[in-house]
Enzyme design. Structure first.
Site, short mmCIF file in Angstrom:
data_model
loop_
_atom_site.label_atom_id
_atom_site.label_comp_id
_atom_site.label_asym_id
_atom_site.label_seq_id
_atom_site.Cartn_x
_atom_site.Cartn_y
_atom_site.Cartn_z
N GLY A 292 0.92 -1.28 0.00
CA GLY A 292 0.06 0.24 -0.04
C GLY A 292 0.72 1.38 0.03
N ASP A 293 1.97 1.23 0.74
CA ASP A 293 2.84 2.23 0.90
C ASP A 293 3.53 2.57 -0.54
OD1 ASP A 293 2.38 2.38 3.51
OD2 ASP A 293 4.13 1.25 4.05
#
Length: 338
Positions: A292-293
């Site tokens: 996600g990052d």
């Protein structure tokens, strides 16, 4: 070429202590798969247990720092990104400083007399569970941010990104930067980051959302936000539209929700667009930590170049795809995104 310091991140710098573990380990420490929590007493022995495993790896992490590192890697312009957060005056802190420098990120750490924060990354069957022991990261203060040499990074940045996790540490710092961005027509973005943020830091989160141009998150976090705010829907498209409506009154107002292998949902201007992700066979997925990052890092790397939404999402999917085929939030020397 992008200008120096165009993108600034602020967050909780943590050294990831990462290793494959079995179901037994998760049970022992009462950890749920695919979750992110803050450590309490019962989790503390876990860090030594992980560190003693022959499979252990140490990687500079923390959600915002991961995103900034990935954006920096995608941009390939040294010093295009800056980062602030709090570390200890210890060997892990030194490791963090070396790491940031090697990645080309201009990091201004606030150094305190508390051990550097760590994050246990427990990997089971390619899925990850995170348990953060914030330690030094929990001690960030606005007094560091407002020092002239640090505020200069804020002045220089045209885009600012802060993960929701920082709401637990220094909401005052977030608001200082958010208000500066609003006054100077800069792009301010945040991430829902975790269900516990949506549940227990509601007021701080909502105060900050009013200043955001972009909000990122995954489907689980989006559903939790909707549940907490009694929106009475689990439809991620509807939730994305409602989230976008809460943001700063600028022409940008965009919610970007990832759904693992399902299409990315982008809500803007009352409309939803879905973008397919790059699918990978299960055997190629090493570990989803940082996916996600990395998505946000890839996305921002194109946003700062004023590329189209389609290109931003494509870059996000590319970066996430690279990261899940490797251990931790790491990547090859150069991207082959074109």
């Amino acid at each position: 070429m992008v200008s120096e310091g165009i993108l600034l991140g602020m967050g909780n710098p943590l050294l990831d202590i990462s290793s494959p573990v079995d179901e037994e380990f998760l049970k022992k420490y009462e950890i749920q798969l695919n979750n992110a929590i803050i450590a309490d007493e019962k989790h503390l022995p876990m860090y030594d247990e992980l560190a003693a495993k022959p499979t252990v790896e140490y990687i500079a992490g923390g959600a915002t720092q991961n995103t900034i590192r990935v954006a920096q890697w995608m941009l390939q312009t040294p010093g295009a990104t800056s980062y602030m957060g709090s570390i200890g005056k210890d060997k892990y802190g030194e490791e963090m400083k070396k790491n940031a420098q090697a990645y080309g990120v201009n990091a201004h750490y606030y150094e305190v007399d508390v051990p550097t924060g760590t994050c246990a990354v427990c990997v089971t069957g390619g899925e990850r569970s995170l348990v953060a022991n914030l330690a030094a990261a929990n001690h960030y203060k606005p007094e560091h941010l407002t020092r002239p040499e640090n505020w200069a990074l804020v002045e220089k940045a045209k885009y600012i990104y802060i993960a929701g996790f920082f709401l637990t540490v220094s909401p005052e710092s977030i608001m200082l930067v958010a208000e500066h961005a609003a006054k100077n027509n800069k792009v301010f973005s945040m991430n829902l980051s975790a269900t516990f943020i949506c549940e227990f830091y509601t007021k701080a989160q909502n105060d900050a959302l009013k200043f955001c141009d972009y909000i990122f998150g995954n489907e689980t976090e989006a559903k939790k936000y909707a549940e907490v705010h009694k929106w009475e829907t689990e439809n991620v498209e509807e939730i994305a539209l409602k989230l976008a409506a809460l943001l700063k009154e600028s022409g940008r107002k965009t919610a970007v929700i990832t759904q693992g292998a399902d299409p990315v949902i982008v809500a803007h201007d009352g409309k939803v667009t879905k973008y397919p992700v790059i699918l990978l066979p299960q055997e190629k997925i090493v570990d989803t930590n940082g996916a996600g990052d990395a998505f946000v890092g890839g996305f921002l790397s194109q946003l700062v170049q004023e590329k189209s939404m389609e290109e931003c999402v494509r870059a996000g999917c590319y970066a996430a795809n690279v990261i899940i085929q490797r251990s931790g939030c790491t990547y090859p020397e150069k991207p082959d995104f074109n």
